[in-house]
Design an enzyme around this catalytic site. Structure first.
Site, short mmCIF file in Angstrom:
data_model
loop_
_atom_site.label_atom_id
_atom_site.label_comp_id
_atom_site.label_asym_id
_atom_site.label_seq_id
_atom_site.Cartn_x
_atom_site.Cartn_y
_atom_site.Cartn_z
N GLN A 61 -69.55 -1.59 -0.58
CA GLN A 61 -68.34 -1.68 -1.40
C GLN A 61 -67.47 -2.87 -1.01
O GLN A 61 -67.19 -3.73 -1.82
CB GLN A 61 -67.54 -0.38 -1.32
N ASP A 62 -67.01 -2.90 0.24
CA ASP A 62 -66.24 -4.07 0.70
C ASP A 62 -66.42 -4.21 2.20
O ASP A 62 -66.94 -3.31 2.86
CB ASP A 62 -64.76 -3.99 0.28
N PRO A 63 -66.01 -5.35 2.78
CA PRO A 63 -66.24 -5.57 4.21
C PRO A 63 -65.45 -4.58 5.08
O PRO A 63 -64.45 -4.01 4.65
CB PRO A 63 -65.72 -7.00 4.43
N ASN A 129 -60.54 -1.86 0.52
CA ASN A 129 -60.59 -1.98 -0.95
C ASN A 129 -59.40 -2.70 -1.57
O ASN A 129 -59.23 -2.69 -2.78
CB ASN A 129 -60.73 -0.59 -1.62
#
EC number: 3.2.2.27
Length: 217
Positions: A61-63, A129
């Site tokens: 999804q994101d880092p 996010n």
């Protein structure tokens, strides 16, 4: 990125001026505060895994948003950093499926053709996010579309509801999709554990006459 084989194909999937917009966005956010990963690692996934080598895609999804964790590869952290909970569960499932991997750093997977792609490529410190606001998704969706166009089979590993939504972009019937709940502690016991994604992937690759991934490397 400019000189990679990805560039022209990704550009075709994006609106005019998108790269200038992304560059402006990065100049702005990196000047304002602490952003992960380091700027030179933002495009690490496609820099480490050339398009012609891609055999597997794992979508995150994101880092990670803590210090020294994110390195531009989904789920991966440097070895000197403790494995976050989702990565702990990935490594636990790998141990049950194939064997024990000692390293938390998944760069060796990326070098073998596993594209470790986050949907958002940046995140502010401690704000998960926060950049999942539409700025990155056209780019990462374009990457998936470009891989979908490959004429050699690719395994797409989709963990959790967010990644599973990307299934709509995978329209080429030669590819293989493996999906399960997310490895997060919140959902891993609902079907991620026991799903055997690593051996499943290798069985498919070998059946297609392709080299399997050495997941323990």
């Amino acid at each position: 990125m400019e000189h990679s084989a990805w560039h022209d194909l990704i550009k075709k999937e994006l609106p005019e001026g998108y790269f200038a917009q992304i560059n402006h966005f990065m100049n702005e956010v990196y000047a304002q505060g602490v952003i992960y990963p380091p700027r030179d690692k933002v495009f690490n996934a496609i820099q480490t895994t050339p398009l012609d080598k891609v055999k597997v895609v794992i979508i995150g999804q994101d880092p990670y948003h803590g210090p020294n964790q994110a390195q531009g590869l989904s789920f991966s952290v440097p070895d000197q950093v403790p494995a976050p909970p989702s990565l702990q569960n990935i490594l636990k499932e790998l141990a049950d499926d194939i064997g024990q991997k000692q390293s938390h750093d998944l760069t060796s997977w990326a070098k073998q053709g596993v594209l470790l792609l986050n949907a958002s490529l940046t995140v502010p410190e401690h704000q998960a996010n926060a950049h999942a606001n539409g700025i990155w998704e056209p780019f990462t969706d374009a990457v998936i579309k470009v891989v979908n166009q490959k004429e050699t089979p690719v395994v797409f590993i989709l963990w959790g509801g967010f990644a599973r939504k990307k299934k709509a972009l995978i329209t080429n019937s030669i590819h293989h999709i493996i999906e399960s709940p997310h490895p997060s502690p919140l959902s891993a016991h609902r079907g991620f554990f026991g799903s055997k994604p690593f051996s499943q992937t290798n069985h498919f690759l070998v059946a297609q006459g392709l080299e399997p991934i050495d997941w323990l490397k």
